[in-house]
Design a protein around this motif. Sequence first.
Motif, PDB file in Angstrom:
ATOM      1  N   ASP A  27      -5.811  -1.271  -4.951  1.00 17.59           N
ATOM      2  CA  ASP A  27      -5.213  -1.833  -3.744  1.00 17.59           C
ATOM      3  C   ASP A  27      -6.209  -2.770  -3.086  1.00 17.59           C
ATOM      4  OD1 ASP A  27      -3.867  -2.450  -1.479  1.00 17.59           O
ATOM      5  OD2 ASP A  27      -3.433  -0.389  -0.874  1.00 17.59           O
ATOM      6  N   GLU A  28      -6.030  -4.048  -3.299  1.00 17.06           N
ATOM      7  CA  GLU A  28      -6.937  -5.074  -2.781  1.00 17.06           C
ATOM      8  C   GLU A  28      -8.400  -4.714  -3.044  1.00 17.06           C
ATOM      9  OE1 GLU A  28      -5.898  -6.709   0.943  1.00 17.06           O
ATOM     10  OE2 GLU A  28      -3.961  -5.716   1.002  1.00 17.06           O
TER      11      GLU A  28
ATOM     12  N   SER B 271       0.822  -1.206   0.000  1.00 16.24           N
ATOM     13  CA  SER B 271       0.000   0.000   0.000  1.00 16.24           C
ATOM     14  C   SER B 271       0.856   1.256   0.000  1.00 16.24           C
ATOM     15  CB  SER B 271      -0.919   0.014   1.221  1.00 16.24           C
ATOM     16  OG  SER B 271      -1.812  -1.066   1.157  1.00 16.24           O
TER      17      SER B 271
HETATM   18 MG   LIG Z   1      -2.301  -2.571   2.125  1.00 15.43          MG
END
Ligand SMILES: [Mg+2]
Lengths: 283, 327, 330
Positions: free
Chosen positions: B179-180, B48
């Motif tokens: 991000d995910e 991240s």
């Molecule tokens: Mg993360």
Amino acid sequence: MDRLKSLLTAILRDWMMLLGLLLLATVFFMAATAPLFFPQPPDTMMGPPLQWPGQYAGAPLGTDGLGRNILAGLFYGAQISLLVGFASVTVAMVFGILVGAFAGYYGGWIDNLLMRVTELFQTIPQFMLAIVVVAVLGPSIQVIIFSLAVVSWPAIARLVRGEFMVLREKAYVQGCIVVGMSDMRIIFTQILPNAMSGVTVMSTIMIATAILMESALSFLGFGDPNVTTWGTMIGMGKNNLRDAWYIMTIPGIALLLTALALNLVGDGLNDYLNPRLRSQRGQ
Amino acid sequence: MSNPILQVENLQICVRKKPGVLILRGVSFHVNAGETLAIVGESGCGKSMTSLAIMGLLPDAVEKLSGTIRFKGRELPITDNRAMRKVRAAEIGMVFQEPMAALDPLYPVGKQVLEVIEEHEKLPRAMAWARVIDLLTKVDLPNPETLAWSYPHKLSGGQLQRVVIAMALACNPDVLIADEPTTALDVTVQAQIMRLLKRLQRDTGVAIVLITHNLGLVAHTADRVMVMYAGNKAEEAPTRDLFLNPRHPYTRGLLDATPNPERASAQGGVLREIPGTVPSIADPMPGCRFAPRCPNASDLCHARFPDPTYEGAHGYACHHPVTDARV
Amino acid sequence: MKPIRRRFPWAFLAKRVAYGALAMLAIAIINFFLLKLAPGDAAEALAGQAGTADPAYIAQLRAQFGLDQPLLSQLWAFLVRLATLDLGYSYVFNERVSVLIFSRMPATLMLMGAAIVIAVIGGIVFGVTAARYANRWPDRVISFVALLLYGTPPYWIGLMMILIFAVTLGWTPTSGMENVLAFNTGWDRVADIAHHLILPALAQSIFYLAIYIRLVRAGMLEVLSLDFIRVARAKGISERRLSYRHALRNAVLPLVTVVGTNVGNFLGGAVLTETVFSWPGVGRLMFDAMFQRDLNLLLSILVLSSFFVILANLIVDLLYAVINPTVELK
Ligand SMILES: [Mg+2]
Ligand SMILES: Nc1ncnc2c1ncn2[C@@H]1O[C@H](COP(=O)(O)OP(=O)(O)OP(=O)(O)O)[C@@H](O)[C@H]1O
Ligand code: SF4
């Protein structure tokens, strides 16, 4: 012992709390030593009237319109402020904890009923209710303590209820229920100790509020007529607003510092007892 | 053959005022136009942080220590908030993990998409709004005209993530960092969202940086994969290559922990942890940060950090790479 | 583009009105028993403390209260009189109590309104500033001043303001609501009243200003750390827009509720402020009633003020639902 030590280091690190404790200690010192330094009751005439601070040796902070020593008034007033503040919040705590604990622990209609009553008391304008209680029961220290307790307990009850509702679902409490511990024992020996940190913080700050409310009652002339309080001093000083403003200014500052001290200590305790919720005001 | 649109070189990120506490320890990689790069690695390895750095959105508590990030050949001024505002959403869009919390609860979702367009393009209101409806249609939301006026709490997680994707793609960026994007959603919705992303990529040619824990997802969607470990790039390879022929012991561990990546998404696809734990970011290890957990570790590994080795497009940082291919 | 209108929450309103009516009933009952607490019977308490020991008056009060009746019918009579707003007659003021109180209401509402506006606007401005400079010197100064104000006796602040702004600097009048001898009309009168309003409104707002600053600051810091703010940043929108359009609106919502719960405290505080500034409102009336021991008037003010608080809370709840789309009123 370890807890005490960690509390002490926390205090030393947090200068705001340290300041609060020092101020508070000063107020306690004043209250404790009042008869020592000023053997005469504070409402006796000690010198010429309307002496400004520093003008008259017998009264370093001056005298009021009747020649009473302002410094002596401050010392004796500290007694009343502390007495009323601590006593009324103690009474409010006992009652608020009982109501909140039962509401939060039992839930259901008990909770519903108790909380409706609590909300009701929060609906009635606090200060007006305090005035009316004093009007009905007559102005004395005991009645004032009672009236301030009457207006203070709902906040504690709601806080305690919230904590109890969370804590009673915790595994250790459920465990106590399963092994058949009595409700009273669970409430007072298992849950209450864990709910006390929030109550402690709130009470500290409520003492400040109670002291301010007592002073307001005295200021209006609804206080116990037999004692000198900071509020009465301000009320008297009001009449000399133009020519001798120090009379009302000095006790006002005493009140402000006392309330500030209690708030600082409350904030500090909060940081110490709930490190997770550390207020953003420092590292 | 490759046409890098985004290049990250030797990116180092540390905790603010603590240059010794490194979160990213010199990461380099690139993203080609129109491709999908997957970034995988255990929680806390810096995935991240890498993406936030590219967006110029690093949290206040951390700072860039060194390195450059180049977009279309010019360096991104990632510490200059004002300049980065023109890059965000307009050139690089981002989709976050938690769709339920991604939108302001007080505004209708359509307005929040509109906000992006208004910020970056001078368009008449009506045209911008038409574009909002068009975007909501493109991300397969039902009744876009009505839905645009719904408040976030009325939408499901999958629907919200579609809105967020619409927001990220509203100004036709060249890169989309996700991000995910599906971690918080349930399995069937995950698949739908990934299919949507791939379709949008085909339609618009946007390059996608897909950050994920889900190796099954990677196998299906990514062109290339970058594996990160404790703030370093461990390995980087075309997807097929990586799955068949992992060279870094950590990658190998990851793959072995997922019995069948082809079916991983059906099983939930979460990685099973390799024994041991990731070293603290404050731990000044001189050697390979995977050494305490690595089956191949030698004294050399503990003493010296391995330089990256490249075999064509396949790169890895390891003194004793795995040699046997997986079947 | 046309937004969808939400339906007016009639069911919620009906429920809240019913609950409000119940609460009023309960407050009336509490008052009834408060009166019962007074030493002697209620008539004696009322008359004796009103300073008129006139036996005819006491007899009239007895009849009025039906003190020869059993407790429950006394209570019933009390409630019926309340419901018809028959609050009795004040011999101290030579006026019917209901007339007395309602004629004083506007002055109090004006003062309260002004104080709330000052506290809310000041709270937002200083709270947002403190949050923007969190832990830097502007924040430290604002937060410390807020802490000081929080512990300052409000009536004392009023006196100090009179001393500084009225007596020493001569900027404002010392007391009263208007200069009656000037016989102002129209806008002149409005300006005159506004001039008189400044100090008392400020004095009354100080304590709440302190609370609201802390509240807005904490709210802003919390909201600014939420996910959707980061998403909004990733959209490229400006920090200004972010602060005011997204963060502030979310952070201020709880303030609306708090202001609602403070209405009662504002009314209580009015007793002090209006006494200090000789402001001719309900608070001042309460002080006079207390001073003259007019217990009936005192209780009537308490009951009506409580009713007002219930009403205000209802309005605040509705308002909150209007500005917060996530609230479902049920
Ligand atoms: Mg993360
Ligand atoms: N505000 C911060 N201050 C200091 N360190 C931080 C901060 N935020 C994150 N870190 C550290 O940065 C490291 C990388 O975090 P990052 O969020 O990039 O991990 P990640 O790979 O995205 O993990 P996940 O899979 O859990 O999302 C973590 O070890 C974390 O401890
Ligand atoms: S360098 Fe050594 S410790 Fe690190 S992964 Fe390779 S073999 Fe393992």
